[in-house]
Scaffold this active site. Sequence first.
Site, PDB file in Angstrom:
ATOM      1  N   ASN A  42     -45.461 -24.248 -15.490  1.00 40.99           N
ATOM      2  CA  ASN A  42     -45.718 -25.467 -14.720  1.00 40.99           C
ATOM      3  C   ASN A  42     -44.431 -25.937 -14.045  1.00 40.99           C
ATOM      4  O   ASN A  42     -43.329 -25.838 -14.609  1.00 40.99           O
ATOM      5  CB  ASN A  42     -46.341 -26.564 -15.592  1.00 40.99           C
ATOM      6  CG  ASN A  42     -45.510 -26.940 -16.807  1.00 40.99           C
ATOM      7  OD1 ASN A  42     -44.832 -26.111 -17.390  1.00 40.99           O
ATOM      8  ND2 ASN A  42     -45.583 -28.200 -17.194  1.00 40.99           N
ATOM      9  N   ILE A  43     -44.589 -26.414 -12.830  1.00 46.13           N
ATOM     10  CA  ILE A  43     -43.445 -26.856 -12.026  1.00 46.13           C
ATOM     11  C   ILE A  43     -43.756 -28.249 -11.508  1.00 46.13           C
ATOM     12  O   ILE A  43     -44.685 -28.421 -10.696  1.00 46.13           O
ATOM     13  CB  ILE A  43     -43.186 -25.866 -10.856  1.00 46.13           C
ATOM     14  CG1 ILE A  43     -42.929 -24.460 -11.420  1.00 46.13           C
ATOM     15  CG2 ILE A  43     -42.014 -26.344 -10.010  1.00 46.13           C
ATOM     16  CD1 ILE A  43     -42.867 -23.368 -10.374  1.00 46.13           C
ATOM     17  N   GLU A  44     -43.001 -29.218 -12.008  1.00 48.16           N
ATOM     18  CA  GLU A  44     -43.291 -30.614 -11.664  1.00 48.16           C
ATOM     19  C   GLU A  44     -42.427 -31.082 -10.500  1.00 48.16           C
ATOM     20  O   GLU A  44     -41.524 -30.384 -10.047  1.00 48.16           O
ATOM     21  CB  GLU A  44     -43.082 -31.488 -12.909  1.00 48.16           C
ATOM     22  CG  GLU A  44     -44.032 -31.072 -14.019  1.00 48.16           C
ATOM     23  CD  GLU A  44     -43.956 -31.944 -15.257  1.00 48.16           C
ATOM     24  OE1 GLU A  44     -42.985 -32.713 -15.412  1.00 48.16           O
ATOM     25  OE2 GLU A  44     -44.886 -31.835 -16.088  1.00 48.16           O
ATOM     26  N   CYS A  53     -49.685 -26.456 -12.010  1.00 45.12           N
ATOM     27  CA  CYS A  53     -49.924 -25.925 -13.357  1.00 45.12           C
ATOM     28  C   CYS A  53     -49.516 -24.454 -13.465  1.00 45.12           C
ATOM     29  O   CYS A  53     -49.582 -23.690 -12.476  1.00 45.12           O
ATOM     30  CB  CYS A  53     -51.408 -26.025 -13.703  1.00 45.12           C
ATOM     31  SG  CYS A  53     -52.005 -27.703 -13.899  1.00 45.12           S
ATOM     32  N   GLU A  55     -51.088 -21.988 -14.901  1.00 45.32           N
ATOM     33  CA  GLU A  55     -52.171 -21.022 -14.685  1.00 45.32           C
ATOM     34  C   GLU A  55     -52.307 -20.686 -13.199  1.00 45.32           C
ATOM     35  O   GLU A  55     -52.503 -19.533 -12.819  1.00 45.32           O
ATOM     36  CB  GLU A  55     -53.509 -21.584 -15.173  1.00 45.32           C
ATOM     37  CG  GLU A  55     -53.567 -21.893 -16.652  1.00 45.32           C
ATOM     38  CD  GLU A  55     -53.143 -23.312 -17.007  1.00 45.32           C
ATOM     39  OE1 GLU A  55     -52.193 -23.836 -16.399  1.00 45.32           O
ATOM     40  OE2 GLU A  55     -53.773 -23.894 -17.904  1.00 45.32           O
ATOM     41  N   CYS A  86     -56.657 -27.277 -17.405  1.00 42.07           N
ATOM     42  CA  CYS A  86     -57.164 -28.526 -16.824  1.00 42.07           C
ATOM     43  C   CYS A  86     -58.347 -28.226 -15.896  1.00 42.07           C
ATOM     44  O   CYS A  86     -58.623 -27.075 -15.537  1.00 42.07           O
ATOM     45  CB  CYS A  86     -56.047 -29.251 -16.069  1.00 42.07           C
ATOM     46  SG  CYS A  86     -55.672 -28.526 -14.471  1.00 42.07           S
ATOM     47  N   CYS A  89     -57.516 -26.284 -12.673  1.00 38.23           N
ATOM     48  CA  CYS A  89     -57.303 -24.845 -12.895  1.00 38.23           C
ATOM     49  C   CYS A  89     -58.624 -24.132 -13.173  1.00 38.23           C
ATOM     50  O   CYS A  89     -58.824 -22.993 -12.737  1.00 38.23           O
ATOM     51  CB  CYS A  89     -56.325 -24.632 -14.042  1.00 38.23           C
ATOM     52  SG  CYS A  89     -54.627 -25.032 -13.588  1.00 38.23           S
TER      53      CYS A  89
HETATM   54  N1  THU Z   1     -50.371 -28.408 -17.044  1.00 36.98           N
HETATM   55  C1  THU Z   1     -50.474 -27.066 -16.862  1.00 36.98           C
HETATM   56  O1  THU Z   1     -49.515 -26.386 -16.493  1.00 36.98           O
HETATM   57  N2  THU Z   1     -51.677 -26.486 -17.076  1.00 36.98           N
HETATM   58  C2  THU Z   1     -52.787 -27.153 -17.483  1.00 36.98           C
HETATM   59  O2  THU Z   1     -53.866 -26.562 -17.544  1.00 36.98           O
HETATM   60  C3  THU Z   1     -52.693 -28.548 -17.885  1.00 36.98           C
HETATM   61  C4  THU Z   1     -51.473 -29.258 -17.457  1.00 36.98           C
HETATM   62  C5  THU Z   1     -49.074 -29.057 -16.793  1.00 36.98           C
HETATM   63  C6  THU Z   1     -49.072 -29.965 -15.590  1.00 36.98           C
HETATM   64  C7  THU Z   1     -47.941 -30.894 -15.934  1.00 36.98           C
HETATM   65  O3  THU Z   1     -46.728 -30.288 -15.507  1.00 36.98           O
HETATM   66  C8  THU Z   1     -47.950 -30.956 -17.443  1.00 36.98           C
HETATM   67  O4  THU Z   1     -48.718 -29.858 -17.891  1.00 36.98           O
HETATM   68  C9  THU Z   1     -48.534 -32.238 -18.004  1.00 36.98           C
HETATM   69  O5  THU Z   1     -49.775 -32.508 -17.468  1.00 36.98           O
END
Ligand code: THU
Length: 139
Positions: A42-44, A53, A55, A86, A89
């Site tokens: 995941n890259i915010e 996300c 995935e 989520c 995804c």
């Molecule tokens: N996140 C994912 O990478 N995959 C998911 O299926 C659920 C959420 C990440 C997004 C965000 O960077 C962090 O988790 C918190 O929501």
Amino acid sequence: MVQEELLERSKQAMNMSYSPYSHFKVGASILTQTGNIFTGSNIENASYSLSMCAERVALFKALSEGHSVFTDLVISTSSSVPTFPCGACRQVLFEFCADIKIHLTGIAGRVYTVRDLLPYAFDAFQSFEHDISMKKSRC
Ligand code: THU
């Protein structure tokens, strides 16, 4: 064994997470039918809604390199509780691989498909009667 390698690669990907806002690290590894593994984390972003996300990073990396048939997806997170993908995804995965086997770290011996996790999914190729041949292969 391939699944052990997939698990290891998803954990490695988790360590590449850029998550200074949520502090929630996620790693994903996806296996193609031809035996290739693609990973993502995941890259915010400071503008939160632009975050991506793990995935989808893994899936898009594979798709953008010409792979479109997938068999397994492993998701690892920094949580002690197994984490399901989520809703966003699930919808994106449904487009390309509704029957992919999803393995969650922390739940051994149980796999889920996207169809399990997203019943009554929105399928544009059915809803709009698009040309199904345009669709990337399903898993
Ligand atoms: N996140 C994912 O990478 N995959 C998911 O299926 C659920 C959420 C990440 C997004 C965000 O960077 C962090 O988790 C918190 O929501």
